[in-house]
Motif scaffolding. Structure first.
Motif, PDB file in Angstrom:
ATOM      1  N   LEU A   1       0.772  -1.240   0.000  1.00 12.50           N
ATOM      2  CA  LEU A   1       0.000   0.000   0.000  1.00 12.50           C
ATOM      3  C   LEU A   1       0.804   1.291   0.000  1.00 12.50           C
ATOM      4  N   THR A   2       2.102   1.221   0.033  1.00 15.49           N
ATOM      5  CA  THR A   2       2.877   2.455  -0.029  1.00 15.49           C
ATOM      6  C   THR A   2       2.911   2.954  -1.481  1.00 15.49           C
ATOM      7  N   CYS A   3       3.156   4.236  -1.628  1.00 13.89           N
ATOM      8  CA  CYS A   3       3.275   4.804  -2.981  1.00 13.89           C
ATOM      9  C   CYS A   3       4.346   4.068  -3.766  1.00 13.89           C
ATOM     10  N   LYS A   4       5.455   3.788  -3.123  1.00 12.49           N
ATOM     11  CA  LYS A   4       6.565   3.098  -3.783  1.00 12.49           C
ATOM     12  C   LYS A   4       6.118   1.729  -4.303  1.00 12.49           C
ATOM     13  N   ALA A   5       5.358   0.994  -3.504  1.00 11.23           N
ATOM     14  CA  ALA A   5       4.896  -0.332  -3.915  1.00 11.23           C
ATOM     15  C   ALA A   5       3.904  -0.241  -5.067  1.00 11.23           C
ATOM     16  N   ILE A   6       2.984   0.701  -4.989  1.00  9.90           N
ATOM     17  CA  ILE A   6       1.990   0.868  -6.048  1.00  9.90           C
ATOM     18  C   ILE A   6       2.678   1.266  -7.353  1.00  9.90           C
ATOM     19  N   LEU A   7       3.599   2.207  -7.255  1.00 10.38           N
ATOM     20  CA  LEU A   7       4.298   2.661  -8.460  1.00 10.38           C
ATOM     21  C   LEU A   7       5.164   1.552  -9.060  1.00 10.38           C
ATOM     22  N   ALA A   8       5.747   0.704  -8.229  1.00  9.43           N
ATOM     23  CA  ALA A   8       6.545  -0.420  -8.739  1.00  9.43           C
ATOM     24  C   ALA A   8       5.652  -1.402  -9.501  1.00  9.43           C
ATOM     25  N   LYS A   9       4.448  -1.643  -9.010  1.00 16.90           N
ATOM     26  CA  LYS A   9       3.501  -2.527  -9.710  1.00 16.90           C
ATOM     27  C   LYS A   9       3.082  -1.918 -11.043  1.00 16.90           C
ATOM     28  N   ILE A  10       2.846  -0.617 -11.038  1.00 18.50           N
ATOM     29  CA  ILE A  10       2.469   0.065 -12.281  1.00 18.50           C
ATOM     30  C   ILE A  10       3.606  -0.004 -13.288  1.00 18.50           C
ATOM     31  N   GLU A  11       4.824   0.234 -12.813  1.00 15.63           N
ATOM     32  CA  GLU A  11       5.985   0.175 -13.707  1.00 15.63           C
ATOM     33  C   GLU A  11       6.161  -1.225 -14.285  1.00 15.63           C
ATOM     34  N   ALA A  12       5.966  -2.250 -13.463  1.00 15.31           N
ATOM     35  CA  ALA A  12       6.091  -3.631 -13.933  1.00 15.31           C
ATOM     36  C   ALA A  12       5.027  -3.956 -14.983  1.00 15.31           C
ATOM     37  N   ALA A  13       3.834  -3.408 -14.817  1.00 12.07           N
ATOM     38  CA  ALA A  13       2.737  -3.697 -15.749  1.00 12.07           C
ATOM     39  C   ALA A  13       2.804  -2.891 -17.030  1.00 12.07           C
ATOM     40  N   THR A  14       3.265  -1.651 -16.933  1.00 10.54           N
ATOM     41  CA  THR A  14       3.215  -0.757 -18.097  1.00 10.54           C
ATOM     42  C   THR A  14       4.574  -0.458 -18.703  1.00 10.54           C
ATOM     43  N   GLY A  15       5.627  -0.685 -17.943  1.00  7.98           N
ATOM     44  CA  GLY A  15       6.958  -0.334 -18.416  1.00  7.98           C
ATOM     45  C   GLY A  15       7.264   1.151 -18.276  1.00  7.98           C
ATOM     46  N   GLN A  16       6.357   1.884 -17.645  1.00  3.97           N
ATOM     47  CA  GLN A  16       6.535   3.322 -17.465  1.00  3.97           C
ATOM     48  C   GLN A  16       6.846   3.641 -16.016  1.00  3.97           C
ATOM     49  N   LYS A  17       7.784   4.548 -15.823  1.00  5.67           N
ATOM     50  CA  LYS A  17       8.090   5.040 -14.484  1.00  5.67           C
ATOM     51  C   LYS A  17       7.358   6.381 -14.344  1.00  5.67           C
ATOM     52  N   ILE A  18       6.342   6.400 -13.478  1.00  2.00           N
ATOM     53  CA  ILE A  18       5.526   7.601 -13.318  1.00  2.00           C
ATOM     54  C   ILE A  18       5.432   7.972 -11.834  1.00  2.00           C
ATOM     55  N   THR A  19       4.929   9.164 -11.575  1.00  2.00           N
ATOM     56  CA  THR A  19       4.733   9.617 -10.197  1.00  2.00           C
ATOM     57  C   THR A  19       3.345   9.196  -9.725  1.00  2.00           C
ATOM     58  N   MET A  20       3.111   9.319  -8.432  1.00  2.00           N
ATOM     59  CA  MET A  20       1.797   8.983  -7.886  1.00  2.00           C
ATOM     60  C   MET A  20       0.731   9.921  -8.441  1.00  2.00           C
ATOM     61  N   GLU A  21       1.072  11.181  -8.603  1.00  2.00           N
ATOM     62  CA  GLU A  21       0.118  12.146  -9.161  1.00  2.00           C
ATOM     63  C   GLU A  21      -0.268  11.743 -10.583  1.00  2.00           C
ATOM     64  N   GLN A  22       0.711  11.297 -11.358  1.00  2.00           N
ATOM     65  CA  GLN A  22       0.431  10.843 -12.717  1.00  2.00           C
ATOM     66  C   GLN A  22      -0.413   9.569 -12.707  1.00  2.00           C
ATOM     67  N   ALA A  23      -0.134   8.681 -11.775  1.00  2.00           N
ATOM     68  CA  ALA A  23      -0.908   7.439 -11.665  1.00  2.00           C
ATOM     69  C   ALA A  23      -2.371   7.746 -11.354  1.00  2.00           C
ATOM     70  N   ILE A  24      -2.602   8.676 -10.434  1.00  2.00           N
ATOM     71  CA  ILE A  24      -3.974   9.053 -10.088  1.00  2.00           C
ATOM     72  C   ILE A  24      -4.662   9.703 -11.279  1.00  2.00           C
ATOM     73  N   ALA A  25      -3.937  10.544 -12.005  1.00  2.00           N
ATOM     74  CA  ALA A  25      -4.506  11.190 -13.190  1.00  2.00           C
ATOM     75  C   ALA A  25      -4.853  10.142 -14.252  1.00  2.00           C
ATOM     76  N   GLU A  26      -3.989   9.157 -14.439  1.00  2.00           N
ATOM     77  CA  GLU A  26      -4.260   8.081 -15.403  1.00  2.00           C
ATOM     78  C   GLU A  26      -5.458   7.235 -14.945  1.00  2.00           C
ATOM     79  N   TYR A  27      -5.556   6.987 -13.664  1.00  2.00           N
ATOM     80  CA  TYR A  27      -6.714   6.259 -13.118  1.00  2.00           C
ATOM     81  C   TYR A  27      -7.992   7.038 -13.393  1.00  2.00           C
ATOM     82  N   ASP A  28      -7.956   8.329 -13.101  1.00  2.00           N
ATOM     83  CA  ASP A  28      -9.131   9.174 -13.339  1.00  2.00           C
ATOM     84  C   ASP A  28      -9.502   9.213 -14.821  1.00  2.00           C
ATOM     85  N   ALA A  29      -8.496   9.130 -15.690  1.00  2.00           N
ATOM     86  CA  ALA A  29      -8.738   9.164 -17.133  1.00  2.00           C
ATOM     87  C   ALA A  29      -9.223   7.808 -17.678  1.00  2.00           C
TER      88      ALA A  29
END
Length: 133
Positions: A6-34
């Motif tokens: 549940l940490t930002c670091k853990a969530i972002l690592a999962k996103i990076e593993a799935a998408t190949g993109q290194k993004i910030t938490m703010e970007q992840a939330i924006a992508e979720y909202d989109a």
């Protein structure tokens, strides 16, 4: 563990593993909202896990309200989190979620102040006249 899931670091690592993109938490939330489906799957699972954590802590402590500090969630994220908690706690007596406006270093001091107030003054450990300031 909470840290591994549940940490930002853990969530972002999962996103990076799935998408190949290194993004910030703010970007992840924006992508979720989109509506990005890859990020939505990971982010919604994190919100479900957070809901389970909040539900377990609240029911174990016999409280029906949780205040979250240093959480920066979008409206869509808040609605999803509240819905997940409501699924667990039911509609009769749902657990309420509040977000504290206190952030950063002040968040630690706010928690300490609340603990001192509840544990000493309200339970009679220290009376207001017993301290000199």
């Amino acid at each position: 563990s909470v840290h591994a899931e549940l940490t930002c670091k853990a969530i972002l690592a999962k996103i990076e593993a799935a998408t190949g993109q290194k993004i910030t938490m703010e970007q992840a939330i924006a992508e979720y909202d989109a509506g990005n489906p890859q990020i939505a799957e990971i982010y919604e699972q994190s919100l479900r896990n957070l809901a389970i954590l909040i539900y377990n802590l609240c029911t174990g402590s016999n409280v029906n309200c949780a205040t979250l500090q240093c959480f920066h969630l979008s409206e869509k994220s808040c609605v999803k989190l509240e819905n997940e908690i409501r699924k667990l706690s039911g509609d009769q007596n749902p657990i309420q979620i509040r977000f504290s406006s206190i952030d950063g270093k002040k968040a630690y001091h706010a928690g300490c102040t609340l603990a001192i107030e509840k544990l000493f003054f309200e339970t009679g450990g220290i009376l207001l006249g017993d301290i000199s300031m």
